[in-house]
Design a protein around this motif. Structure first.
Motif, PDB file in Angstrom:
ATOM      1  N   ARG A 287       0.836  -1.222   0.000  1.00 16.79           N
ATOM      2  CA  ARG A 287       0.000   0.000   0.000  1.00 16.79           C
ATOM      3  C   ARG A 287       0.860   1.257   0.000  1.00 16.79           C
ATOM      4  N   ASP A 288       1.824   1.324   0.913  1.00 17.79           N
ATOM      5  CA  ASP A 288       2.618   2.544   1.052  1.00 17.79           C
ATOM      6  C   ASP A 288       3.519   2.788  -0.154  1.00 17.79           C
ATOM      7  N   THR A 289       4.032   1.716  -0.763  1.00 19.40           N
ATOM      8  CA  THR A 289       4.844   1.879  -1.962  1.00 19.40           C
ATOM      9  C   THR A 289       4.013   2.483  -3.092  1.00 19.40           C
ATOM     10  N   LEU A 290       2.788   2.015  -3.248  1.00 22.70           N
ATOM     11  CA  LEU A 290       1.914   2.552  -4.290  1.00 22.70           C
ATOM     12  C   LEU A 290       1.554   4.014  -4.034  1.00 22.70           C
ATOM     13  N   LEU A 291       1.530   4.400  -2.763  1.00 22.68           N
ATOM     14  CA  LEU A 291       1.207   5.782  -2.414  1.00 22.68           C
ATOM     15  C   LEU A 291       2.444   6.675  -2.392  1.00 22.68           C
ATOM     16  N   GLY A 292       3.625   6.077  -2.550  1.00 21.52           N
ATOM     17  CA  GLY A 292       4.842   6.864  -2.478  1.00 21.52           C
ATOM     18  C   GLY A 292       5.235   7.240  -1.072  1.00 21.52           C
ATOM     19  N   VAL A 293       4.747   6.455  -0.095  1.00 21.94           N
ATOM     20  CA  VAL A 293       5.043   6.695   1.320  1.00 21.94           C
ATOM     21  C   VAL A 293       6.200   5.802   1.747  1.00 21.94           C
ATOM     22  N   GLU A 294       7.034   6.294   2.645  1.00 23.18           N
ATOM     23  CA  GLU A 294       8.167   5.506   3.128  1.00 23.18           C
ATOM     24  C   GLU A 294       7.689   4.211   3.774  1.00 23.18           C
TER      25      GLU A 294
ATOM     26  N   PHE B 151      -4.774   8.263   5.187  1.00 24.71           N
ATOM     27  CA  PHE B 151      -4.748   8.085   3.741  1.00 24.71           C
ATOM     28  C   PHE B 151      -5.948   8.685   3.023  1.00 24.71           C
ATOM     29  N   GLY B 152      -7.038   8.904   3.733  1.00 27.73           N
ATOM     30  CA  GLY B 152      -8.292   9.193   3.076  1.00 27.73           C
ATOM     31  C   GLY B 152      -8.473  10.627   2.622  1.00 27.73           C
ATOM     32  N   ALA B 153      -9.277  10.771   1.595  1.00 25.82           N
ATOM     33  CA  ALA B 153      -9.734  12.082   1.138  1.00 25.82           C
ATOM     34  C   ALA B 153     -11.239  11.989   0.919  1.00 25.82           C
ATOM     35  N   GLU B 154     -11.636  11.000   0.137  1.00 27.48           N
ATOM     36  CA  GLU B 154     -13.062  10.788  -0.139  1.00 27.48           C
ATOM     37  C   GLU B 154     -13.648   9.881   0.935  1.00 27.48           C
ATOM     38  N   LEU B 155     -14.683  10.366   1.637  1.00 25.25           N
ATOM     39  CA  LEU B 155     -15.309   9.569   2.691  1.00 25.25           C
ATOM     40  C   LEU B 155     -16.175   8.473   2.078  1.00 25.25           C
ATOM     41  N   ASP B 156     -16.170   7.307   2.714  1.00 28.05           N
ATOM     42  CA  ASP B 156     -17.027   6.204   2.306  1.00 28.05           C
ATOM     43  C   ASP B 156     -18.276   6.230   3.175  1.00 28.05           C
TER      44      ASP B 156
ATOM     45  N   LEU C  41      -7.314   3.216  -3.528  1.00 24.70           N
ATOM     46  CA  LEU C  41      -6.081   3.964  -3.311  1.00 24.70           C
ATOM     47  C   LEU C  41      -6.044   5.194  -4.201  1.00 24.70           C
ATOM     48  N   ALA C  42      -6.434   5.033  -5.455  1.00 20.56           N
ATOM     49  CA  ALA C  42      -6.425   6.162  -6.381  1.00 20.56           C
ATOM     50  C   ALA C  42      -7.384   7.250  -5.938  1.00 20.56           C
ATOM     51  N   ALA C  43      -8.505   6.847  -5.339  1.00 19.04           N
ATOM     52  CA  ALA C  43      -9.497   7.814  -4.860  1.00 19.04           C
ATOM     53  C   ALA C  43      -9.208   8.282  -3.437  1.00 19.04           C
ATOM     54  N   ARG C  44      -8.168   7.727  -2.844  1.00 18.82           N
ATOM     55  CA  ARG C  44      -7.866   8.001  -1.431  1.00 18.82           C
ATOM     56  C   ARG C  44      -9.105   7.731  -0.569  1.00 18.82           C
ATOM     57  N   ARG C  45      -9.661   6.546  -0.759  1.00 17.38           N
ATOM     58  CA  ARG C  45     -10.875   6.152  -0.050  1.00 17.38           C
ATOM     59  C   ARG C  45     -10.581   4.915   0.787  1.00 17.38           C
ATOM     60  N   VAL C  46     -10.967   4.943   2.061  1.00 19.17           N
ATOM     61  CA  VAL C  46     -10.810   3.793   2.943  1.00 19.17           C
ATOM     62  C   VAL C  46     -12.156   3.075   3.009  1.00 19.17           C
TER      63      VAL C  46
ATOM     64  N   ARG D 292     -10.289 -11.803   4.691  1.00 17.73           N
ATOM     65  CA  ARG D 292     -10.408 -11.631   6.134  1.00 17.73           C
ATOM     66  C   ARG D 292      -9.761 -10.333   6.614  1.00 17.73           C
ATOM     67  N   ARG D 293      -9.144  -9.594   5.699  1.00 18.37           N
ATOM     68  CA  ARG D 293      -8.519  -8.326   6.077  1.00 18.37           C
ATOM     69  C   ARG D 293      -9.573  -7.231   6.179  1.00 18.37           C
ATOM     70  N   ASP D 294      -9.195  -6.109   6.779  1.00 18.30           N
ATOM     71  CA  ASP D 294     -10.204  -5.103   7.081  1.00 18.30           C
ATOM     72  C   ASP D 294     -10.594  -4.233   5.898  1.00 18.30           C
ATOM     73  N   PHE D 295      -9.600  -3.593   5.262  1.00 19.13           N
ATOM     74  CA  PHE D 295      -9.894  -2.619   4.213  1.00 19.13           C
ATOM     75  C   PHE D 295      -9.295  -3.066   2.880  1.00 19.13           C
ATOM     76  N   THR D 296      -9.914  -2.624   1.814  1.00 16.66           N
ATOM     77  CA  THR D 296      -9.456  -3.023   0.480  1.00 16.66           C
ATOM     78  C   THR D 296      -8.019  -2.602   0.228  1.00 16.66           C
ATOM     79  N   ILE D 297      -7.602  -1.463   0.769  1.00 14.67           N
ATOM     80  CA  ILE D 297      -6.240  -0.975   0.516  1.00 14.67           C
ATOM     81  C   ILE D 297      -5.194  -1.774   1.288  1.00 14.67           C
ATOM     82  N   ASN D 298      -5.643  -2.595   2.242  1.00 14.87           N
ATOM     83  CA  ASN D 298      -4.728  -3.442   3.006  1.00 14.87           C
ATOM     84  C   ASN D 298      -4.712  -4.884   2.495  1.00 14.87           C
ATOM     85  N   ALA D 299      -5.436  -5.152   1.419  1.00  7.30           N
ATOM     86  CA  ALA D 299      -5.574  -6.524   0.925  1.00  7.30           C
ATOM     87  C   ALA D 299      -4.943  -6.684  -0.450  1.00  7.30           C
TER      88      ALA D 299
END
Length: 389
Positions: free
Chosen positions: A35-42, A176-181, A144-149, A117-124
């Motif tokens: 996840r973090d690599t795709l977001l450019g996060v350390e 990570f979020g911008a757009e609320l779900d 991830l592209a929408a910054r949505r959790v 069984r994981r919690d969020f789509t961005i963690n799977a």
């Protein structure tokens, strides 16, 4: 097919050794590193999922000269000790039963079962260790592209499986979020009372992790409006949330890093007894409790910042100053001086050992601090005055 970009960690020699030991088709990089690599996060930690069961994982690691540690072997996790950073390797799992606090799991055979069984789509998201091709079973790349959790599957069902996911949602959304779900927001508000069944340690861990993020203010306000914050921290109200926002603005203006306990103190009324109760309820460590209670007293020293640092130490002094909207420039670099007078010197001047020595020592120290820590000659003069009086 989406692929993970090459980065420092994907090119580590010790990870290549790990892949060779376990077999590329038997493992995938998973979770935060992907996840973090795709977001450019350390990336700080690398985790792997594997189709191999723990005994075989350990056997293969040992055969390759990699030290294995059975950190959570009952749940399928083995830690590989590597020169550039350890890796947690977990056998694919699926939930058998859940009660909102813990899950009974069984080993699985398919990557999608583990992802489910994981919690969020961005963690799977899974990445092949050689081709770096990404397996995305639940739309995590789009989120991830929408910054949505977004929860995997039905949000209410996922929260009922593990109530802590309410707090994890807010933490990940703040980070990570911008757009609320909408579904996630409604589910967290509706099921907030379930948080009462969690251990205080788990709640404290998530709360402090949220407060450690760069800008949690809007998230805290949303949690308050949804009734979530009132369940885990009923002492926080609109006034203290506003005070917390002022603290964050003050931190940013002075370039000060986040400190979770300082921010927790801002969310509480300035009442030491209340801080003591909160620390006990959240099962904070003794060191954390003492720090939080001291911050609840607020207020600096009338003698000024150097005196405050001398009395409290740089860390507490900086927190108190920030909470009082005072400047902190130079606090971290201030060298706390040593008081150059000892009780033996006073006894040598003819004062009998006992309470009187302590009284004189304290009186001279108070004047020494008030005068800005003068040299030993001035301390000698202050002692003369104290003995003369």
């Amino acid at each position: 097919m989406a692929t993970l970009p090459q980065t420092d960690w994907t090119q580590r020699a010790d990870l290549a050794q790990l892949v060779a030991a376990l077999g590329a088709e038997n493992m995938r990089w998973v979770g935060g590193a992907v996840r973090d690599t795709l977001l450019g996060v350390e990336v700080n930690d690398v985790d792997a999922a594997t189709t191999l069961h723990p005994p075989e994982v350990m056997e293969r690691l040992e055969a390759a000269g990699i030290k294995p540690i059975p950190t959570g072997i009952d749940h399928g996790t083995v830690t590989a000790v590597l020169p550039e950073g350890n890796v947690e390797i977990t056998t694919l799992r699926k939930d058998v039963a859940t009660d909102g606090r813990r899950a009974t799991v069984a080993f699985a055979e398919h990557w999608q079962d583990d992802a489910a069984r994981r919690d969020f789509t961005i963690n799977a998201l899974f990445a092949h260790p050689e081709t770096l091709e990404i397996s995305d079973y639940f739309g995590g790349l789009g989120d991830l592209a929408a910054r949505r959790v977004r929860f995997i599957g039905d949000a209410r069902e996922r929260i009922r499986e593990d109530h802590l996911r309410i707090l994890r949602y807010y933490r990940f959304q703040s980070r990570f979020g911008a757009e609320l779900d909408a579904e996630a927001e409604e589910a967290c508000a509706e099921l907030a009372p379930m948080l009462k069944g969690l251990s205080r340690e788990r709640i404290a861990s998530e709360l402090l992790a949220l407060l450690a993020l760069p800008a949690p203010q809007e998230t805290l306000a949303r949690m308050h409006r949804a009734g979530v914050l009132g369940v885990i921290l009923p002492e926080a109200g609109e006034d203290t949330i506003a005070a917390h926002g002022q603290l964050l603005a003050h931190e940013r203006a002075q370039g000060v890093a986040a400190a979770p306990l300082r921010r927790l103190a801002a969310l509480l009324p300035a009442d030491p007894r209340l801080a003591e109760q909160v620390a006990a309820r959240l099962r904070l460590s003794t060191k954390q409790r003492v720090h939080l209670v001291r911050l609840a007293k607020r207020g600096g020293a009338p003698e000024g910042t150097p005196a405050l640092i001398y009395a409290e130490g740089p860390r507490v002094a900086e927190d108190l100053l920030l909470l009082d909207n005072a400047p902190v420039a130079g606090v971290a670099d201030f060298t706390v001086p040593n008081f150059p007078l000892k009780g033996g010197t006073i006894v040598a001047r003819g004062v009998a050992a006992g309470p009187e020595v302590a009284r004189i020592l304290q009186a001279v120290e108070r004047r020494w601090v008030a005068e800005g820590f003068p040299d030993a000659a001035r301390v000698e003069a202050l002692l003369d005055e104290a003995l003369g009086s």
